[in-house]
Design an enzyme around this catalytic site. Sequence first.
Site, PDB file in Angstrom:
ATOM      1  N   ASP A   9      25.836  28.350 -74.011  1.00 16.78           N
ATOM      2  CA  ASP A   9      24.990  27.757 -75.025  1.00 16.78           C
ATOM      3  C   ASP A   9      24.944  26.270 -74.675  1.00 16.78           C
ATOM      4  O   ASP A   9      25.813  25.770 -73.966  1.00 16.78           O
ATOM      5  CB  ASP A   9      25.577  27.992 -76.422  1.00 16.78           C
ATOM      6  CG  ASP A   9      24.768  27.317 -77.509  1.00 16.78           C
ATOM      7  OD1 ASP A   9      23.534  27.457 -77.518  1.00 16.78           O
ATOM      8  OD2 ASP A   9      25.375  26.615 -78.340  1.00 16.78           O
ATOM      9  N   ASP A  11      23.851  23.043 -76.975  1.00 19.47           N
ATOM     10  CA  ASP A  11      24.337  22.108 -77.991  1.00 19.47           C
ATOM     11  C   ASP A  11      25.612  22.640 -78.632  1.00 19.47           C
ATOM     12  O   ASP A  11      25.625  23.729 -79.198  1.00 19.47           O
ATOM     13  CB  ASP A  11      23.260  21.873 -79.046  1.00 19.47           C
ATOM     14  CG  ASP A  11      21.965  21.337 -78.436  1.00 19.47           C
ATOM     15  OD1 ASP A  11      22.042  20.591 -77.451  1.00 19.47           O
ATOM     16  OD2 ASP A  11      20.882  21.674 -78.949  1.00 19.47           O
ATOM     17  N   TYR A  20      19.425  18.260 -83.055  1.00 18.78           N
ATOM     18  CA  TYR A  20      18.144  18.179 -82.361  1.00 18.78           C
ATOM     19  C   TYR A  20      18.152  17.169 -81.202  1.00 18.78           C
ATOM     20  O   TYR A  20      17.353  16.241 -81.156  1.00 18.78           O
ATOM     21  CB  TYR A  20      17.005  17.872 -83.348  1.00 18.78           C
ATOM     22  CG  TYR A  20      16.882  18.937 -84.411  1.00 18.78           C
ATOM     23  CD1 TYR A  20      16.406  20.205 -84.100  1.00 18.78           C
ATOM     24  CD2 TYR A  20      17.285  18.684 -85.727  1.00 18.78           C
ATOM     25  CE1 TYR A  20      16.293  21.192 -85.065  1.00 18.78           C
ATOM     26  CE2 TYR A  20      17.185  19.665 -86.697  1.00 18.78           C
ATOM     27  CZ  TYR A  20      16.690  20.912 -86.363  1.00 18.78           C
ATOM     28  OH  TYR A  20      16.598  21.894 -87.312  1.00 18.78           O
ATOM     29  N   SER A  54      14.778  25.198 -81.918  1.00 20.59           N
ATOM     30  CA  SER A  54      13.857  25.313 -83.056  1.00 20.59           C
ATOM     31  C   SER A  54      13.205  23.982 -83.407  1.00 20.59           C
ATOM     32  O   SER A  54      12.222  23.960 -84.150  1.00 20.59           O
ATOM     33  CB  SER A  54      14.581  25.867 -84.277  1.00 20.59           C
ATOM     34  OG  SER A  54      15.518  24.928 -84.774  1.00 20.59           O
ATOM     35  N   CYS A  90      14.488  28.930 -76.312  1.00 18.54           N
ATOM     36  CA  CYS A  90      13.559  29.575 -77.224  1.00 18.54           C
ATOM     37  C   CYS A  90      13.027  28.520 -78.192  1.00 18.54           C
ATOM     38  O   CYS A  90      13.790  27.988 -79.004  1.00 18.54           O
ATOM     39  CB  CYS A  90      14.226  30.710 -78.006  1.00 18.54           C
ATOM     40  SG  CYS A  90      13.063  31.501 -79.141  1.00 18.54           S
ATOM     41  N   LYS A 109      18.311  33.564 -80.290  1.00 15.81           N
ATOM     42  CA  LYS A 109      19.615  34.113 -80.652  1.00 15.81           C
ATOM     43  C   LYS A 109      19.716  34.176 -82.178  1.00 15.81           C
ATOM     44  O   LYS A 109      19.282  33.240 -82.834  1.00 15.81           O
ATOM     45  CB  LYS A 109      20.739  33.235 -80.075  1.00 15.81           C
ATOM     46  CG  LYS A 109      20.772  33.227 -78.566  1.00 15.81           C
ATOM     47  CD  LYS A 109      21.870  32.336 -78.012  1.00 15.81           C
ATOM     48  CE  LYS A 109      21.473  30.885 -78.132  1.00 15.81           C
ATOM     49  NZ  LYS A 109      22.453  29.944 -77.617  1.00 15.81           N
TER      50      LYS A 109
END
Length: 170
Positions: A9, A11, A20, A54, A90, A109
């Site tokens: 992964d 972050d 972010y 996101s 994603c 995820k």
Amino acid sequence: MKRPAVFFDRDGVLNEDSGYVFEASQLRWIPGAAEAVKAVNRAGYWAFVVTNQSGVARGLYEETHVRALHNHMKKELAKLGAHIDAFEYCPYHPLGSVERYRRVSNRRKPAPGMITDLIHRFQVDARRSFLVGDKQTDLEAARRAGVTGHLFSGVNLEEFVRFLLKLQRN
């Protein structure tokens, strides 16, 4: 011939999760991150990054920012003799404010899409592979993809990954 892989992964695992992160100036590496990637490379494993982004769907930054940050990370790792074989992200979220990114995705995820795509594209030996994540959604994605997942506490990634690689050899 199939090879095992380590799915990182981003972050909270490779870099500090300060909310972010999308610019090189915001990037703060987790202690031991580059050394962990280098250990994976030396062990003959594929090294992959699988990350939900996101912020794209939320309109906070663009996909170009994500790719630019990943290119920056590649350059920083290369200075230390480490490399990531592929970055997958994603940009979708079902509640996103940017319409073209507002959707459910099998790549977000806890869905396994990013992992399974890499497994097929790179001829990965899933049985001998593992994921390092900092959230339950990471572990769920790994489980759904048929890969072992390990929860990273955020202390020293090199020590954590070296321990996991040693377990794999036994």
